[in-house]
Design a protein around this motif. Structure first.
Motif, PDB file in Angstrom:
ATOM      1  N   HIS A 157       2.087  -4.976  -5.479  1.00 12.62           N
ATOM      2  CA  HIS A 157       0.897  -3.408  -6.360  1.00 12.62           C
ATOM      3  C   HIS A 157       0.336  -2.942  -5.657  1.00 12.62           C
ATOM      4  O   HIS A 157      -0.324  -3.940  -3.796  1.00 12.62           O
ATOM      5  CB  HIS A 157       0.352  -4.693  -7.485  1.00 12.62           C
ATOM      6  CG  HIS A 157       1.059  -4.942  -8.537  1.00 12.62           C
ATOM      7  ND1 HIS A 157       1.704  -6.089  -8.345  1.00 12.62           N
ATOM      8  CD2 HIS A 157       0.830  -4.608  -9.759  1.00 12.62           C
ATOM      9  CE1 HIS A 157       2.412  -6.098  -9.533  1.00 12.62           C
ATOM     10  NE2 HIS A 157       1.509  -5.539 -10.494  1.00 12.62           N
ATOM     11  N   PRO A 158      -0.207  -1.524  -5.258  1.00  7.12           N
ATOM     12  CA  PRO A 158      -1.099  -1.362  -4.584  1.00  7.12           C
ATOM     13  C   PRO A 158      -2.349  -1.157  -4.975  1.00  7.12           C
ATOM     14  O   PRO A 158      -2.758  -2.538  -5.763  1.00  7.12           O
ATOM     15  CB  PRO A 158      -1.339   0.496  -4.894  1.00  7.12           C
ATOM     16  CG  PRO A 158      -0.614   0.487  -6.360  1.00  7.12           C
ATOM     17  CD  PRO A 158       0.163  -0.968  -7.048  1.00  7.12           C
ATOM     18  N   LYS A 159      -3.183  -1.812  -3.456  1.00  9.65           N
ATOM     19  CA  LYS A 159      -4.418  -1.819  -3.535  1.00  9.65           C
ATOM     20  C   LYS A 159      -5.737  -1.167  -4.363  1.00  9.65           C
ATOM     21  O   LYS A 159      -5.730  -0.278  -3.889  1.00  9.65           O
ATOM     22  CB  LYS A 159      -5.221  -2.430  -2.077  1.00  9.65           C
ATOM     23  CG  LYS A 159      -4.044  -3.195  -0.796  1.00  9.65           C
ATOM     24  CD  LYS A 159      -4.728  -2.663   0.528  1.00  9.65           C
ATOM     25  CE  LYS A 159      -5.642  -3.330   0.442  1.00  9.65           C
ATOM     26  NZ  LYS A 159      -5.565  -3.077   2.552  1.00  9.65           N
ATOM     27  N   GLY A 160      -6.527  -2.311  -5.207  1.00  9.57           N
ATOM     28  CA  GLY A 160      -7.969  -1.547  -5.755  1.00  9.57           C
ATOM     29  C   GLY A 160      -7.244  -1.312  -7.461  1.00  9.57           C
ATOM     30  O   GLY A 160      -6.072  -1.184  -7.904  1.00  9.57           O
ATOM     31  N   ASP A 161      -7.757  -1.570  -7.951  1.00 10.24           N
ATOM     32  CA  ASP A 161      -7.710  -2.107  -9.547  1.00 10.24           C
ATOM     33  C   ASP A 161      -7.310  -0.903 -10.613  1.00 10.24           C
ATOM     34  O   ASP A 161      -6.501  -0.963 -11.221  1.00 10.24           O
ATOM     35  CB  ASP A 161      -8.606  -2.928 -10.189  1.00 10.24           C
ATOM     36  CG  ASP A 161      -9.074  -3.911 -10.058  1.00 10.24           C
ATOM     37  OD1 ASP A 161      -7.616  -5.120  -9.338  1.00 10.24           O
ATOM     38  OD2 ASP A 161      -9.905  -4.664 -10.217  1.00 10.24           O
ATOM     39  N   TYR A 192      -1.115  -6.628   0.415  1.00 15.81           N
ATOM     40  CA  TYR A 192      -0.263  -6.057  -1.463  1.00 15.81           C
ATOM     41  C   TYR A 192      -0.882  -7.567  -1.969  1.00 15.81           C
ATOM     42  O   TYR A 192      -0.182  -8.809  -1.667  1.00 15.81           O
ATOM     43  CB  TYR A 192      -0.062  -5.295  -1.295  1.00 15.81           C
ATOM     44  CG  TYR A 192       0.216  -4.040  -0.302  1.00 15.81           C
ATOM     45  CD1 TYR A 192      -1.073  -2.793  -1.508  1.00 15.81           C
ATOM     46  CD2 TYR A 192       1.206  -4.267  -0.029  1.00 15.81           C
ATOM     47  CE1 TYR A 192      -0.320  -1.815  -0.269  1.00 15.81           C
ATOM     48  CE2 TYR A 192       1.181  -2.848   1.140  1.00 15.81           C
ATOM     49  CZ  TYR A 192       0.285  -1.548   0.781  1.00 15.81           C
ATOM     50  OH  TYR A 192       0.096  -0.330   1.297  1.00 15.81           O
ATOM     51  N   LYS A 193      -1.308  -7.177  -3.247  1.00 11.20           N
ATOM     52  CA  LYS A 193      -0.871  -8.394  -4.219  1.00 11.20           C
ATOM     53  C   LYS A 193       0.919  -8.193  -5.166  1.00 11.20           C
ATOM     54  O   LYS A 193       0.645  -7.401  -5.139  1.00 11.20           O
ATOM     55  CB  LYS A 193      -2.215  -8.310  -5.651  1.00 11.20           C
ATOM     56  CG  LYS A 193      -3.292  -8.991  -4.595  1.00 11.20           C
ATOM     57  CD  LYS A 193      -4.405  -8.113  -6.040  1.00 11.20           C
ATOM     58  CE  LYS A 193      -4.022  -9.635  -7.780  1.00 11.20           C
ATOM     59  NZ  LYS A 193      -5.272  -9.075  -7.853  1.00 11.20           N
ATOM     60  N   ARG A 194       1.096  -9.715  -5.606  1.00  9.78           N
ATOM     61  CA  ARG A 194       2.669  -9.469  -6.382  1.00  9.78           C
ATOM     62  C   ARG A 194       2.120  -9.698  -7.695  1.00  9.78           C
ATOM     63  O   ARG A 194       3.602 -10.025  -8.147  1.00  9.78           O
ATOM     64  CB  ARG A 194       2.855 -11.053  -5.219  1.00  9.78           C
ATOM     65  CG  ARG A 194       3.207 -11.178  -3.679  1.00  9.78           C
ATOM     66  CD  ARG A 194       4.342 -11.575  -3.139  1.00  9.78           C
ATOM     67  NE  ARG A 194       3.709 -13.309  -3.160  1.00  9.78           N
ATOM     68  CZ  ARG A 194       4.463 -14.360  -3.783  1.00  9.78           C
ATOM     69  NH1 ARG A 194       5.723 -14.161  -4.644  1.00  9.78           N
ATOM     70  NH2 ARG A 194       3.686 -15.233  -4.143  1.00  9.78           N
ATOM     71  N   SER A 195       1.509 -10.016  -7.587  1.00 14.03           N
ATOM     72  CA  SER A 195       1.144 -10.429  -9.540  1.00 14.03           C
ATOM     73  C   SER A 195      -0.259  -9.187 -10.020  1.00 14.03           C
ATOM     74  O   SER A 195      -0.638  -8.834  -9.235  1.00 14.03           O
ATOM     75  CB  SER A 195       1.226 -11.569 -10.020  1.00 14.03           C
ATOM     76  OG  SER A 195      -0.452 -11.600  -9.011  1.00 14.03           O
ATOM     77  N   ILE A 210       7.062  -1.011 -11.497  1.00 15.02           N
ATOM     78  CA  ILE A 210       8.277  -1.630 -10.822  1.00 15.02           C
ATOM     79  C   ILE A 210       8.245  -1.329  -8.804  1.00 15.02           C
ATOM     80  O   ILE A 210       7.462  -0.370  -9.108  1.00 15.02           O
ATOM     81  CB  ILE A 210       9.740  -0.248 -10.696  1.00 15.02           C
ATOM     82  CG1 ILE A 210       9.588  -0.417 -12.276  1.00 15.02           C
ATOM     83  CG2 ILE A 210      10.819  -0.085 -10.479  1.00 15.02           C
ATOM     84  CD1 ILE A 210      10.652   0.733 -13.279  1.00 15.02           C
ATOM     85  N   ASN A 211       9.016  -1.757  -8.571  1.00 13.97           N
ATOM     86  CA  ASN A 211       9.376  -1.850  -6.862  1.00 13.97           C
ATOM     87  C   ASN A 211      10.830  -1.209  -6.773  1.00 13.97           C
ATOM     88  O   ASN A 211      11.411  -2.068  -7.029  1.00 13.97           O
ATOM     89  CB  ASN A 211       9.172  -3.245  -6.336  1.00 13.97           C
ATOM     90  CG  ASN A 211       7.215  -3.202  -5.553  1.00 13.97           C
ATOM     91  OD1 ASN A 211       6.975  -3.830  -5.004  1.00 13.97           O
ATOM     92  ND2 ASN A 211       6.581  -2.470  -6.363  1.00 13.97           N
ATOM     93  N   PHE A 212      10.738  -0.432  -5.676  1.00 12.52           N
ATOM     94  CA  PHE A 212      11.593   0.075  -5.316  1.00 12.52           C
ATOM     95  C   PHE A 212      12.166   1.067  -3.672  1.00 12.52           C
ATOM     96  O   PHE A 212      10.863   1.488  -2.907  1.00 12.52           O
ATOM     97  CB  PHE A 212      12.560   1.482  -6.089  1.00 12.52           C
ATOM     98  CG  PHE A 212      11.942   2.271  -5.750  1.00 12.52           C
ATOM     99  CD1 PHE A 212      12.090   3.643  -5.804  1.00 12.52           C
ATOM    100  CD2 PHE A 212      10.762   2.356  -7.860  1.00 12.52           C
ATOM    101  CE1 PHE A 212      11.247   4.969  -5.302  1.00 12.52           C
ATOM    102  CE2 PHE A 212      10.065   3.902  -7.518  1.00 12.52           C
ATOM    103  CZ  PHE A 212       9.860   5.129  -6.538  1.00 12.52           C
TER     104      PHE A 212
END
Length: 222
Positions: free
Chosen positions: A189-193, A174-177, A113-115
């Motif tokens: 999404h936050p950076k880093g797997d 940041y990655k979008r997926s 989720i993003n908020f």
């Protein structure tokens, strides 16, 4: 990681995107302005296509937006309670849900989720990413599916928050997926797997994710 009972708190109302525009940081303003501009452009094209229904009224759009926010807000509140419990003196209050995606992983429903939330100290609005999942409920008849959790008088599912973190500007870093979030949903999404558990690139080939029907109300936020 802590358990929270799913449930919407009182005292929160769903603001419109347009109402929030002047209060957002510059990067979020540009992102929202682009989304609204693209939405209006799509609707103008629709007017010239006789085979396409007319665009929805502003009243219908707002109603759909409120329905979407109402469905998402319990998950957002669970995530933000987790964040606030770990950041005394740096708490935030929910402003508005943005987008969510979900899958079934290890027998549980997982959400990304993003908020937006507002700092209690600075009054600034920040974007958050959260990953949470819900413990399955066991009844006399066996496993209760997510869809069966909605009616009363079943007990509320318990949320387990894996991650809830601020997405700082610039947003384009940041990655979008991920393995289950479509890029079109624009969930940053936050950076880093290892910043999130489900759907990360490192383990995506070993995780057996079962897609869920995504509940969307009106046009998605992008």
């Amino acid at each position: 990681m802590e358990d929270w009972v799913m449930g919407s708190e009182s005292g929160w109302t769903s603001p419109a995107f347009e109402e929030l525009l002047p209060q957002l940081p510059r990067g979020e303003q540009l992102r929202l302005e682009t989304h609204l501009r693209d939405r209006d452009r799509r609707w103008r094209r629709m007017r010239y296509n006789n085979n396409t229904p007319p665009p929805p009224s502003s009243t219908k759009i707002r109603r759909q937006e409120k329905e979407r926010d109402t469905w998402m807000i319990p998950h957002v509140q669970n995530a933000l309670r987790h964040y606030n419990a770990r950041h005394p003196g740096g708490e935030f209050d929910v402003v508005k849900p943005l987008m969510q995606a979900r899958v079934v992983f290890k027998g549980q429903h997982w959400f990304h989720i993003n908020f937006w939330a507002r700092s209690r100290s600075s009054n600034k609005i920040k974007r958050f990413f959260a990953e949470l999942h819900y413990k399955p409920l066991i009844t006399i008849s066996g496993f209760v599916s997510w869809e069966q959790l909605l009616p009363d008088p079943l007990p509320a599912p318990v949320a387990i928050v894996e991650t809830c973190t601020i997405i700082e500007e610039p947003l384009d870093q940041y990655k979008r997926s991920c393995a289950f979030c479509p890029a079109g949903f624009d969930i940053l999404h936050p950076k880093g797997d290892r910043k999130f558990v489900c759907g990360n690139d490192k383990d995506r080939f070993y995780q057996k994710l079962i897609p869920c029907k995504q509940l969307q109300f009106g046009l998605p936020f992008m």
